[in-house]
Write an enzyme that holds these catalytic residues in place. Structure first.
Site, short mmCIF file in Angstrom:
data_model
loop_
_atom_site.label_atom_id
_atom_site.label_comp_id
_atom_site.label_asym_id
_atom_site.label_seq_id
_atom_site.Cartn_x
_atom_site.Cartn_y
_atom_site.Cartn_z
N ASP A 62 85.26 45.40 62.13
CA ASP A 62 86.41 46.29 62.30
C ASP A 62 86.01 47.75 62.08
OD1 ASP A 62 86.16 46.18 59.56
OD2 ASP A 62 88.22 45.56 59.16
N ASP B 115 85.49 39.97 63.24
CA ASP B 115 86.16 40.36 62.00
C ASP B 115 87.67 40.13 62.11
OD1 ASP B 115 85.28 41.31 59.57
OD2 ASP B 115 84.91 43.36 60.27
N LYS C 154 84.95 36.69 59.99
CA LYS C 154 84.71 37.29 58.68
C LYS C 154 86.02 37.80 58.11
CE LYS C 154 82.55 41.42 58.02
NZ LYS C 154 83.58 42.18 57.27
N GLU D 5 87.67 39.82 54.29
CA GLU D 5 87.30 40.53 53.07
C GLU D 5 88.00 39.96 51.85
OE1 GLU D 5 87.95 44.77 53.47
OE2 GLU D 5 86.70 44.91 55.27
N GLU E 26 78.82 44.65 50.04
CA GLU E 26 78.85 46.05 50.49
C GLU E 26 78.91 47.01 49.31
OE1 GLU E 26 81.41 46.94 53.77
OE2 GLU E 26 81.00 49.10 53.63
O1 KIV Z 1 83.17 46.16 59.91
C1 KIV Z 1 81.96 46.19 59.64
O2 KIV Z 1 81.14 46.75 60.38
C2 KIV Z 1 81.53 45.54 58.42
C3 KIV Z 1 80.10 45.70 58.02
C4 KIV Z 1 79.85 47.07 57.52
C5 KIV Z 1 79.69 44.67 57.03
O3 KIV Z 1 82.31 44.91 57.76
#
Ligand code: KIV
Length: 257
Positions: free
Chosen positions: A45, A84, A112, A114, A181
Site C-alpha cells: 500500500d 496488501d 499481507k 499489519e 519495519e
Molecule cells: O507497503 C509497503 O510497501 C510495505 C513494505 C514497506 C513492507 O508494507
C-alpha cells in the site's frame, strides 16, 4: 507452483537462504523483478505515496490494491505475489476474508496485513481458507496518524517483548513470514531468533533478519522527493527519465525549425 507452495518455499528458507523481497506496482516492474529472480513481490500500500501521490498509506482503498495487484500478477510467473490489505479493509474476520479472496481473484498468491495480537482471528480466517498470510510488525504505516508520525520500534525491552509476543501469535495463526519495519537492529535480531518463520526486515539494519524488503522506487531512484535514510539507492531512474524527456522535448522543438 501454487501460491501455497511458493509461500511454503519462502518459509523453508529460514536459516538456509536469505529471502529477497521488493515492492512492485505495475506489469512492467513485476515482470522485470521476476526476471531478476526476486523471491517475493509485494504490491504494497506504499503505492499510495510513490504511485498515487498521497501523503501516506491511509488513503489507499481496495479498488487501488485490486487494480495494481492485477497488473503486477500479469507480469509474474515465478515470484510469490503478495497483495496488501489496505487500511479499513480487514476490520473484522469476515471482512478480512472477503477482501483477501478479492486480492487472490485479482492475481495475488498471498495477502499481507499489519499488526499482531488484534489480528489473530483475521489471520486464522484467511489461512483456514487456504490463503497464505504475510504478517507485518514493528512500525505500522497504517497507524501513522494515530501515532503522530513514523516512530522507531523495539527501543526498550518491554517493546521488544511485545513485538515477539505478537510475532509468535502470527506464527501460531499460520503466517508464513513477517515483515519487521523500523525496529532497532539488536531487537530485530532477538525477534528473528525467537521465531521459526522468516523475518523480513526494512529499516532494521543489515543482517538482523532472515530477508530484506525494499520499496522499488527507493532502490532504483525513481522517487527522489523522499528517500528513507536506511535505503540504498542503486540507480537514477528519476535523473535518466528527466534527461530523456528533455532530449525528447528539444528534438520535437527542432522539427520544422
Ligand atoms: O507497503 C509497503 O510497501 C510495505 C513494505 C514497506 C513492507 O508494507
Amino acid at each position: 507452483m501454487t501460491g501455497l507452495e511458493k509461500a511454503e518455499k519462502i518459509r523453508n528458507q529460514k536459516g538456509s537462504k536469505p529471502v529477497s523481497c521488493l515492492t512492485g506496482y505495475d506489469y512492467a516492474t513485476g515482470r522485470l523483478l521476476d526476471e531478476a529472480g526476486v523471491d517475493l513481490i509485494l504490491v504494497g500500500d506504499s503505492l499510495g505515496m510513490v504511485v498515487l501521490g498521497f501523503p501516506d498509506t491511509t488513503h489507499v482503498t481496495m479498488e487501488h490494491m485490486l487494480h495494481h495487484t492485477a497488473a503486477v500478477a500479469r507480469g509474474v510467473e515465478k515470484a510469490l505475489v503478495v497483495g496488501d490489505l489496505p487500511i479499513n479493509s480487514y476490520d473484522t474476520p469476515s471482512e478480512a476474508l472477503r477482501n483477501a479472496h478479492k486480492l487472490i481473484k485479482a492475481g495475488a498468491d498471498a495477502v499481507k496485513l499489519e499488526g499482531g495480537l488484534k489480528q489473530i482471528k483475521k489471520v486464522k480466517a484467511i489461512v483456514e481458507a487456504g490463503i497464505p498470510v504475510f504478517g507485518h510488525m514493528g512500525m505500522l504505516p497504517q497507524r501513522v496518524l494515530e501515532e503522530g508520525g513514523y516512530k522507531k520500534k523495539g527501543k526498550s525491552d518491554r517493546q521488544t517483548e511485545d513485538i515477539i509476543e505478537g510475532c509468535l501469535a502470527l506464527q501460531a495463526a499460520g503466517c508464513f513470514a513477517v515483515v519487521l519495519e523500523s525496529v532497532v537492529g539488536k531487537s530485530a535480531a532477538k525477534i528473528t531468533k525467537a521465531l521459526a518463520i522468516p523475518t523480513i526486515g526494512i529499516g532494521c539494519g543489515e543482517g538482523n533478519c532472515d530477508g530484506e524488503i525494499a520499496v522499488i522506487t527507493d532502490v532504483v531512484g525513481a522517487y527522489p522527493w523522499f528517500v528513507p535514510p536506511f535505503a540504498t539507492v542503486r540507480a537514477d531512474v528519476a535523473g535518466e527519465t528527466k534527461k530523456a524527456a528533455k532530449e525528447y522535448v528539444d528534438a520535437v522543438k527542432r522539427i520544422g525549425s
